[in-house]
Design an enzyme around this catalytic site. Structure first.
Site, PDB file in Angstrom:
ATOM      1  N   CYS A 233       0.835  -1.210   0.000  1.00 57.17           N
ATOM      2  CA  CYS A 233       0.000   0.000   0.000  1.00 57.17           C
ATOM      3  C   CYS A 233       0.870   1.260   0.000  1.00 57.17           C
ATOM      4  CB  CYS A 233      -0.974  -0.053   1.183  1.00 57.17           C
ATOM      5  SG  CYS A 233      -2.305   1.120   1.008  1.00 57.17           S
TER       6      CYS A 233
ATOM      7  N   HIS B  91      -3.701  -5.108   0.701  1.00 61.02           N
ATOM      8  CA  HIS B  91      -3.117  -5.630   1.949  1.00 61.02           C
ATOM      9  C   HIS B  91      -3.133  -7.163   1.980  1.00 61.02           C
ATOM     10  CE1 HIS B  91      -2.608  -1.851   4.164  1.00 61.02           C
ATOM     11  NE2 HIS B  91      -3.581  -1.435   3.372  1.00 61.02           N
TER      12      HIS B  91
ATOM     13  N   GLU C  88      -1.802  -8.993   4.097  1.00 59.41           N
ATOM     14  CA  GLU C  88      -1.745  -9.484   5.487  1.00 59.41           C
ATOM     15  C   GLU C  88      -3.117  -9.665   6.120  1.00 59.41           C
ATOM     16  OE1 GLU C  88      -0.970  -6.564   4.330  1.00 59.41           O
ATOM     17  OE2 GLU C  88      -1.208  -4.924   5.745  1.00 59.41           O
TER      18      GLU C  88
ATOM     19  N   GLY D 158      -6.005 -12.700  36.543  1.00 57.69           N
ATOM     20  CA  GLY D 158      -6.575 -14.037  36.410  1.00 57.69           C
ATOM     21  C   GLY D 158      -7.022 -14.320  34.997  1.00 57.69           C
ATOM     22  N   GLY D 159      -7.007 -13.300  34.154  1.00 62.29           N
ATOM     23  CA  GLY D 159      -7.335 -13.490  32.741  1.00 62.29           C
ATOM     24  C   GLY D 159      -6.161 -14.144  32.031  1.00 62.29           C
ATOM     25  N   VAL D 160      -6.389 -14.459  30.760  1.00 62.18           N
ATOM     26  CA  VAL D 160      -5.367 -15.191  30.004  1.00 62.18           C
ATOM     27  C   VAL D 160      -4.047 -14.419  29.962  1.00 62.18           C
ATOM     28  CG1 VAL D 160      -4.823 -16.234  27.770  1.00 62.18           C
ATOM     29  CG2 VAL D 160      -7.184 -16.119  28.533  1.00 62.18           C
ATOM     30  N   ASP D 161      -4.116 -13.131  29.629  1.00 63.58           N
ATOM     31  CA  ASP D 161      -2.886 -12.376  29.383  1.00 63.58           C
ATOM     32  C   ASP D 161      -2.023 -12.261  30.632  1.00 63.58           C
ATOM     33  OD1 ASP D 161      -4.352 -12.066  27.126  1.00 63.58           O
ATOM     34  OD2 ASP D 161      -4.917  -9.992  27.535  1.00 63.58           O
ATOM     35  N   SER D 162      -2.637 -11.823  31.733  1.00 68.02           N
ATOM     36  CA  SER D 162      -1.807 -11.630  32.915  1.00 68.02           C
ATOM     37  C   SER D 162      -1.380 -12.981  33.492  1.00 68.02           C
ATOM     38  CB  SER D 162      -2.519 -10.774  33.952  1.00 68.02           C
ATOM     39  OG  SER D 162      -3.655 -11.424  34.436  1.00 68.02           O
ATOM     40  N   SER D 163      -2.184 -14.029  33.299  1.00 72.41           N
ATOM     41  CA  SER D 163      -1.771 -15.349  33.784  1.00 72.41           C
ATOM     42  C   SER D 163      -0.541 -15.821  33.021  1.00 72.41           C
ATOM     43  CB  SER D 163      -2.884 -16.386  33.585  1.00 72.41           C
ATOM     44  OG  SER D 163      -4.037 -15.958  34.235  1.00 72.41           O
TER      45      SER D 163
END
Ligand code: XMP
Length: 520
Positions: A86, A176, A178, A231-236
């Site tokens: 692009c 694009h 991608e 306790g969510g995925v990311d911080s776990s």
């Protein structure tokens, strides 16, 4: 500017496109390491032997706004293949003596590109068809090709939709490749990487895990680190990553904001303190948060208040544990793109995610955000690689500001209580019906509107509950999940019959864009 010298890679030069990280991600999916750098920062001297190919990203600029972007064009003189996408395609043409002008017809969305000539870049791209559907998003276009370039494909509005200079190994695409909407887009990238740059596969989830552990150790040295655990995925995943990298020097702080889902605090303590045996400090700050949020209804204000208070609480606890210098956060790439560009290039701001835009300007702790270049599904794979249970890994995302942004208008204890119940019944029903893992994210929200209903022989005047359930690949785009009528009837009845305060349930059928996943 220092680039990793050891791993052979594709270098992505970012001009501020919303999709730059998607390019990096596609390259990694193809099993090749990639690094993103801002066009403002990269210099000729930074290009070392590890760089086997260069991608110039798209961006919101115009190639004639010379003073708005800087780019060391000598980079293009090296004997390294270049793919311009692009805006990148337009610069590549312009810098080689071609011309770019404003298109008569701006092209946004799907378009067909028609094959004109063979090219290594389009190997197997068209298959036995003459055209393919691609995703365009541009207002300018190349109007004159530079010398020694040839057309590979054209669209109705862009004659130079795919071009190449075979000798120099320069390739340009106006669309694009991608994004998933471009049919066979990944094939183009695969051809560029393997047939043109001739790089070998060198990247897997395991490599990524080891690299991240190495990076984290290098970054924090001997200091202690505090991790914001929700306790969510990311911080776990962040907690477990640091746990593997620095063990007991990690202190996880879990703050109960009063805006969590039903029973969440008990579950988090049970999992991380009791089961995974991490250093976990539980802070009950319910009253503090709700006091500061009293009568606040502006979404950005809510986000900022919550973000600021979070950090204050961390700093308060950091002081108690001596020698803490870092705060680890599970910021992901979509959080960053929508708050500000990762590389400092210009992308437009959509909203302040609490763990990004809401941070105070002056902070005593340094941030470490090892997941900031990853998308959700990549984080999940990393979590499994780090031996976290499937149950934790498959949890739907839950935003830092929690129920505050699922409750437009002011926040009250009464509303929180009602919303917690509604969300609980909805998520439970999804699990009971085997739908939870088919949905990327689902939640209940409480709208600040009361409507009239009738229950028994009595008139009711209660809140409206909105249910949202979406399918998505990475949270950047989303569509609503299609439930069967029987499920919708069951959950609507369950919520209205079980919860005092709700007498009507609606289902959100908007996609992202134009909506976002959360309400605020
Ligand atoms: P939106 O609403 O921007 O959400 O389409 C995209 C994804 O990001 C989550 N989200 C957040 N996560 N802090 C977070 O950690 C935040 O402030 C935040 N806001 C939105 C959202 O739940 C969805 O998964």
């Amino acid at each position: 500017m220092s680039l990793d010298q050891n791993l052979k890679k594709i270098l992505i030069i970012d001009f501020g496109s919303q999709f730059t990280q998607l390019i990096a991600r596609r390259v990694r999916e193809l099993g090749v390491f990639s690094e993103i750098v801002s066009h403002k920062k990269i210099k000729l001297k930074d290009i070392n032997h590890s760089i086997k190919g260069i991608v110039l990203s798209g961006g919101p600029l115009n190639v004639y706004q010379i003073n708005k972007y800087s780019f060391d064009k000598k980079i293009l003189q090296l004997d390294v293949p270049v793919l311009g996408i692009c805006f990148g395609h337009q610069i590549l043409s312009k810098l080689n003596g071609g011309r770019v002008k404003q298109s008569k017809h701006r092209e946004f969305g799907l378009a067909n590109v028609y094959k004109k000539n063979n090219s290594l870049l389009t190997n197997n791209f068209f298959g036995n068809k003459k055209s393919k559907q691609v995703w365009m998003s541009h207002a300018d276009q190349v109007s004159k090709l530079p010398k020694n370039f040839k057309i590979v494909a054209s669209s109705t509005n862009s004659k130079f939709a795919i071009v190449e200079n075979k000798i120099k190994k320069y390739y340009g695409v106006q669309f694009h490749p991608e994004v998933t909407h471009t049919e066979n887009g990944k094939k183009l990238l695969r051809n560029f990487i393997f047939l043109i740059c001739k790089i070998k596969r060198n990247w897997s989830s395991k490599d990524q895990k080891n690299q991240l552990i190495k990076d984290v150790r290098k970054q924090v040295g001997n200091s202690k680190v505090i991790c914001a655990l929700s306790g969510g995925v990311d911080s776990s995943v962040v907690a477990q990553l640091f746990n593997k990298a620095i063990g007991k020097k990690l202190y996880c702080i879990f703050v109960n904001t009063g805006l969590l889902r039903k029973n969440e605090e008990a579950q988090v303590v049970q999992t991380f303190k009791k089961r995974l045996k991490m250093n976990l400090i539980y802070v009950n700050a319910e009253k503090e948060f709700l006091k500061r949020l009293k009568n606040v209804s502006d979404p950005e204000k809510k986000r900022k208040i919550i973000g600021n208070l979070f950090i204050k609480i961390f700093e308060r606890y950091a002081k108690k544990i001596k020698n803490v210098k870092f705060l680890a956060q599970g910021t992901l790439y979509p959080d960053l793109i929508e708050s500000k560009s990762v590389t400092g290039s210009q992308t437009s701001k959509i909203k302040s995610h609490h763990n990004v835009g809401g941070l105070p300007k002056k902070m005593n702790l340094k941030l470490v955000e090892p997941l900031k270049f990853l998308f959700k599904d990549e984080v999940r794979k990393l979590g499994l690689e780090l031996n976290l249970s499937k149950e934790i890994i498959s949890r739907h995302p839950f935003p830092g500001p929690g129920l505050a942004i699922r409750m437009p208008g002011i926040i009250t204890n009464e509303k929180i209580k009602i919303l917690k119940e509604a969300d609980y019944y909805f998520i439970k029903a999804l699990r009971d019906y085997g739908l939870y893992n088919k949905i990327w994210q689902a939640y209940a929200a409480l709208l600040p509107v009361k409507t009239v209903g009738v229950m028994g022989d009595n008139r009711t005047y209660e809140y409206l509950c909105l249910l949202r359930a979406i399918t998505s690949e990475d949270g950047m785009t989303a569509d609503y999940f299609e439930f069967k009528k029987s499920f919708m009837q069951t959950i609507s009845n369950k919520i209205v019959n079980s919860i005092r305060g709700i007498n009507r349930v609606v289902y959100d059928v908007t996609s992202k864009p134009p909506s976002t996943i959360e309400l605020e």
